[in-house]
Design an enzyme around this catalytic site. Structure first.
Site, mmCIF file in Angstrom:
data_model
loop_
_atom_site.group_PDB
_atom_site.id
_atom_site.type_symbol
_atom_site.label_atom_id
_atom_site.label_comp_id
_atom_site.label_asym_id
_atom_site.label_seq_id
_atom_site.Cartn_x
_atom_site.Cartn_y
_atom_site.Cartn_z
ATOM 1 N N ARG A 18 -0.289 -8.778 -3.679
ATOM 2 C CA ARG A 18 -0.355 -7.693 -2.692
ATOM 3 C C ARG A 18 0.445 -8.098 -1.470
ATOM 4 N NH1 ARG A 18 -2.079 -4.061 0.836
ATOM 5 N NH2 ARG A 18 -3.297 -4.735 2.626
ATOM 6 N N SER A 47 -0.449 -5.172 5.295
ATOM 7 C CA SER A 47 -0.659 -5.476 6.707
ATOM 8 C C SER A 47 -2.160 -5.684 6.925
ATOM 9 C CB SER A 47 -0.147 -4.341 7.583
ATOM 10 O OG SER A 47 -0.856 -3.164 7.278
ATOM 11 N N ARG A 73 7.280 1.812 0.972
ATOM 12 C CA ARG A 73 7.577 0.378 1.085
ATOM 13 C C ARG A 73 7.995 -0.172 -0.281
ATOM 14 N NH1 ARG A 73 8.690 -1.740 6.022
ATOM 15 N NH2 ARG A 73 7.046 -1.287 7.490
ATOM 16 N N ARG A 125 7.301 -4.637 12.751
ATOM 17 C CA ARG A 125 6.631 -4.523 11.453
ATOM 18 C C ARG A 125 7.631 -4.694 10.327
ATOM 19 N NH1 ARG A 125 3.308 -0.750 13.881
ATOM 20 N NH2 ARG A 125 4.519 1.043 13.202
ATOM 21 N N GLY A 177 0.824 -1.209 0.000
ATOM 22 C CA GLY A 177 0.000 0.000 0.000
ATOM 23 C C GLY A 177 0.856 1.256 0.000
ATOM 24 N N ARG A 198 2.270 11.256 -8.593
ATOM 25 C CA ARG A 198 1.646 11.384 -7.260
ATOM 26 C C ARG A 198 2.485 10.756 -6.151
ATOM 27 N NH1 ARG A 198 -4.343 12.156 -6.968
ATOM 28 N NH2 ARG A 198 -4.878 12.968 -9.005
ATOM 29 N N ASP A 246 -1.747 -5.517 13.747
ATOM 30 C CA ASP A 246 -2.477 -5.177 14.969
ATOM 31 C C ASP A 246 -3.581 -6.208 15.183
ATOM 32 O OD1 ASP A 246 -3.303 -3.196 12.597
ATOM 33 O OD2 ASP A 246 -5.107 -3.739 13.695
HETATM 34 N N1 HPA Z 1 -8.285 -2.462 9.642
HETATM 35 C C1 HPA Z 1 -8.167 -2.268 8.338
HETATM 36 N N2 HPA Z 1 -7.038 -2.372 7.701
HETATM 37 C C2 HPA Z 1 -5.937 -2.692 8.404
HETATM 38 C C3 HPA Z 1 -5.998 -2.895 9.773
HETATM 39 C C4 HPA Z 1 -7.232 -2.790 10.407
HETATM 40 O O1 HPA Z 1 -7.350 -2.973 11.631
HETATM 41 N N3 HPA Z 1 -4.739 -3.170 10.198
HETATM 42 C C5 HPA Z 1 -3.941 -3.125 9.123
HETATM 43 N N4 HPA Z 1 -4.660 -2.843 8.023
#
Ligand code: HPA
Length: 234
Positions: free
Chosen positions: A87, A90, A24, A217, A20, A43, A204
């Site tokens: 893709r 995270s 990165r 991470r 994303g 962009r 997370d």
């Molecule tokens: N929600 C949506 N997208 C995410 C999250 C999440 O908690 N963590 C990492 N990408």
């Protein structure tokens, strides 16, 4: 050149990794690819092409969320003839069997996105991963003893929401994690007849509230990139 990607035809490889975060993409190019060259900075959504163990591979930032992802994914498939997109992102875990830093291979991606509802006029299309990519990625991750889960995820339009009950129901129905892009990738791959896989590391935990440090991470991101690159190489 396409509208959002400032590359000439032939500058983008048939295999593309998509994080994303455009920084990165830069980091992957600098750490994993040989002779990496920037092909687009439109962009600041950087894209690079280089080689990995002799195979030409590109890395393209997607931005956050399905509308942004779909712009880059569509142009890669439609304007640049890309064959495979992986893709690398995270996600937030929705299941207590899933731990921070674990790798999730999304075999399917549920979505609350209006994009698919419009595209399929109310029919609930099931966005799924390419089976060969999924199997290869699983074998690579297992061979490297990475804690890996295969299953359904949720691609959501919102990072912040007030839907605790819905989240609980999705957990009860076996959805492993939430992120914001995979359903768009899988739908576009189906449209163009190409291959796609979403690999996510758990940054997370939605249920426990835990989160990884930036150092963790980076390490789990590295593990995931190795799985992605070895998968496209196989
Ligand atoms: N929600 C949506 N997208 C995410 C999250 C999440 O908690 N963590 C990492 N990408």
């Amino acid at each position: 050149m396409s509208i959002h990607i400032g590359a000439d035809s032939g500058q983008i490889a048939p295999y593309v990794l998509m994080p994303g975060d455009p920084l990165r993409a830069k980091w992957i190019a600098e750490h994993y690819l040989e002779d990496a060259k920037l092909y687009s900075d439109v962009r600041n959504m950087f894209g690079y092409t280089g080689t990995y163990k002799g195979l030409e591979v590109s890395v393209q930032g997607s931005g956050m969320g399905m509308p942004s992802f779909a712009i880059y994914g569509t142009e890669l498939f439609n304007d640049f003839g890309v064959q495979t997109i992986v893709r690398v992102g995270s996600c937030g875990a929705l299941n207590t069997d899933v731990k921070l830093r674990d790798v999730i291979l999304a075999s399917g991606a549920c979505t609350d996105s209006g994009m698919n509802r419009l595209r399929f006029e109310g029919v609930d299309f099931a966005p799924i991963a390419d089976f060969e990519l999924l199997r290869t990625a699983y074998d690579v991750a297992a061979a490297n003893k990475m804690p890996t889960h295969v299953g359904n995820i949720l691609s959501s339009d919102s990072f912040y929401n007030d839907r605790a009950e819905l989240t609980t129901r999705l957990t009860e129905y076996g959805v492993l994690a939430v992120e914001m892009e995979a359903a768009a990738l899988y739908t576009l791959a189906a449209k163009y007849g190409r291959k796609a896989l979403a690999i996510c590391t758990v940054s997370d935990h939605v249920i426990t509230g835990e989160a990884t440090s930036s150092q963790e991470r980076e390490q789990s991101f590295s593990d995931m990139i190795e799985v992605a690159l070895e998968t496209v190489l196989t």
